[in-house]
Scaffold this motif. Structure first.
Motif, short mmCIF file in Angstrom:
data_model
loop_
_atom_site.label_atom_id
_atom_site.label_comp_id
_atom_site.label_asym_id
_atom_site.label_seq_id
_atom_site.Cartn_x
_atom_site.Cartn_y
_atom_site.Cartn_z
N ALA A 245 0.82 -1.22 0.00
CA ALA A 245 0.00 0.00 0.00
C ALA A 245 0.85 1.27 0.00
O ALA A 245 0.34 2.35 -0.27
N THR A 246 2.16 1.13 0.27
CA THR A 246 3.03 2.30 0.36
C THR A 246 3.76 2.63 -0.94
O THR A 246 4.53 3.58 -0.99
N LYS A 247 3.52 1.85 -2.01
CA LYS A 247 4.20 2.10 -3.29
C LYS A 247 3.77 3.47 -3.84
O LYS A 247 2.63 3.89 -3.69
N LEU A 248 4.73 4.16 -4.52
CA LEU A 248 4.44 5.49 -5.08
C LEU A 248 3.37 5.42 -6.16
O LEU A 248 2.55 6.33 -6.28
N VAL A 249 3.42 4.40 -7.00
CA VAL A 249 2.41 4.25 -8.05
C VAL A 249 1.76 2.88 -7.93
O VAL A 249 2.39 1.91 -7.53
N PHE A 250 0.49 2.82 -8.23
CA PHE A 250 -0.30 1.58 -8.23
C PHE A 250 -0.21 0.80 -6.92
O PHE A 250 0.03 -0.41 -6.92
N PRO A 251 -0.40 1.47 -5.77
CA PRO A 251 -0.34 0.75 -4.50
C PRO A 251 -1.41 -0.33 -4.41
O PRO A 251 -2.53 -0.15 -4.93
N SER A 252 -1.07 -1.44 -3.78
CA SER A 252 -1.97 -2.56 -3.47
C SER A 252 -2.53 -3.30 -4.68
O SER A 252 -3.43 -4.12 -4.53
N LEU A 253 -2.02 -3.03 -5.87
CA LEU A 253 -2.51 -3.73 -7.06
C LEU A 253 -1.62 -4.94 -7.34
O LEU A 253 -0.49 -5.03 -6.90
N TYR A 254 -2.18 -5.89 -8.10
CA TYR A 254 -1.45 -7.09 -8.48
C TYR A 254 -0.60 -6.83 -9.72
O TYR A 254 -0.92 -5.98 -10.54
N ASP A 255 0.47 -7.62 -9.84
CA ASP A 255 1.36 -7.50 -11.00
C ASP A 255 1.92 -8.87 -11.34
O ASP A 255 2.21 -9.67 -10.45
N ARG B 296 -7.07 -16.63 -15.69
CA ARG B 296 -8.37 -16.60 -15.01
C ARG B 296 -8.49 -15.40 -14.08
O ARG B 296 -9.56 -14.81 -13.95
N ARG B 297 -7.40 -15.05 -13.43
CA ARG B 297 -7.41 -13.95 -12.45
C ARG B 297 -7.41 -12.56 -13.10
O ARG B 297 -7.64 -11.57 -12.41
N LEU B 298 -7.14 -12.48 -14.39
CA LEU B 298 -7.08 -11.17 -15.05
C LEU B 298 -8.36 -10.37 -14.85
O LEU B 298 -8.31 -9.15 -14.70
N SER B 299 -9.51 -11.03 -14.85
CA SER B 299 -10.78 -10.31 -14.68
C SER B 299 -11.24 -10.24 -13.23
O SER B 299 -12.21 -9.56 -12.92
N GLU B 300 -10.55 -10.95 -12.34
CA GLU B 300 -10.96 -10.99 -10.94
C GLU B 300 -10.17 -10.04 -10.04
O GLU B 300 -10.71 -9.50 -9.09
N TRP B 301 -8.89 -9.90 -10.31
CA TRP B 301 -8.02 -9.08 -9.47
C TRP B 301 -7.79 -7.73 -10.13
O TRP B 301 -7.89 -7.59 -11.35
#
Length: 172
Positions: free
Chosen positions: A55-65, A147-152
């Protein structure tokens, strides 16, 4: 103490030629074009390393990669940044040199863009991702990632790189 926002980046033009330098925080705030690397890491079974950013990332916090990577520092080559970022984010040393696949200019849709070099690497080492960068991680079969592309909720530039990587592999 320096922070990630203080890191100096090369600022580049639409042809990926260096036109200046700027601290990362300023480059982000002003939407200055810079360079990034995306490394797809697979384990010995061919599974993809997937993680959720903190959650502390400068860009795109808390997102999956589905890539590890980050910005290319001032004076650093894409290849140097790819190895450094992969080892840092996976928490390993002695990783083989990531293999360059292609480069593209990512546009976030708001007029901000960055040059994005995509790599792949095999990681047979036990990973210990940086706690300050990675909140969760696992190696997942590619079918599960699909499968997770549309879920996360995924980082948008990673999704763009992943789509281009699929096209690249289909054309190869």
């Amino acid at each position: 103490m320096t922070t990630p926002a203080d890191e100096i980046l090369d600022i580049v033009d639409e042809h990926d030629q260096v036109i200046g330098r700027s601290p990362r925080g300023e480059a982000y705030a002003k939407g200055l074009r810079h360079r990034c690397v995306f490394i797809q890491a697979r384990d010995a079974e061919g599974r993809l390393f997937v993680h959720r950013r903190t959650a502390t990332k400068l860009v795109f916090p808390s997102l999956y990669d589905m890539f590890v990577g980050g910005v290319v520092g001032a004076g650093e080559s894409y290849d140097e940044a790819a190895l450094r970022e992969a080892e840092e984010e996976l928490g390993v040393s002695g990783l083989p040199t990531p293999r360059f696949l292609f480069k593209f200019l990512y546009d976030d849709g708001t007029g901000r863009s960055w040059w994005s070099a995509v790599y792949e690497v095999r990681c047979d080492l036990p990973v210990r991702p940086q706690a300050e960068e990675v909140a969760w991680h696992d190696f997942l079969p590619e079918a599960e990632v699909e499968r997770r592309l549309s879920e996360w909720e995924w980082v948008p530039d990673g999704l763009a790189a992943y789509a281009r990587l699929r096209e690249h592999r289909a054309a190869s």
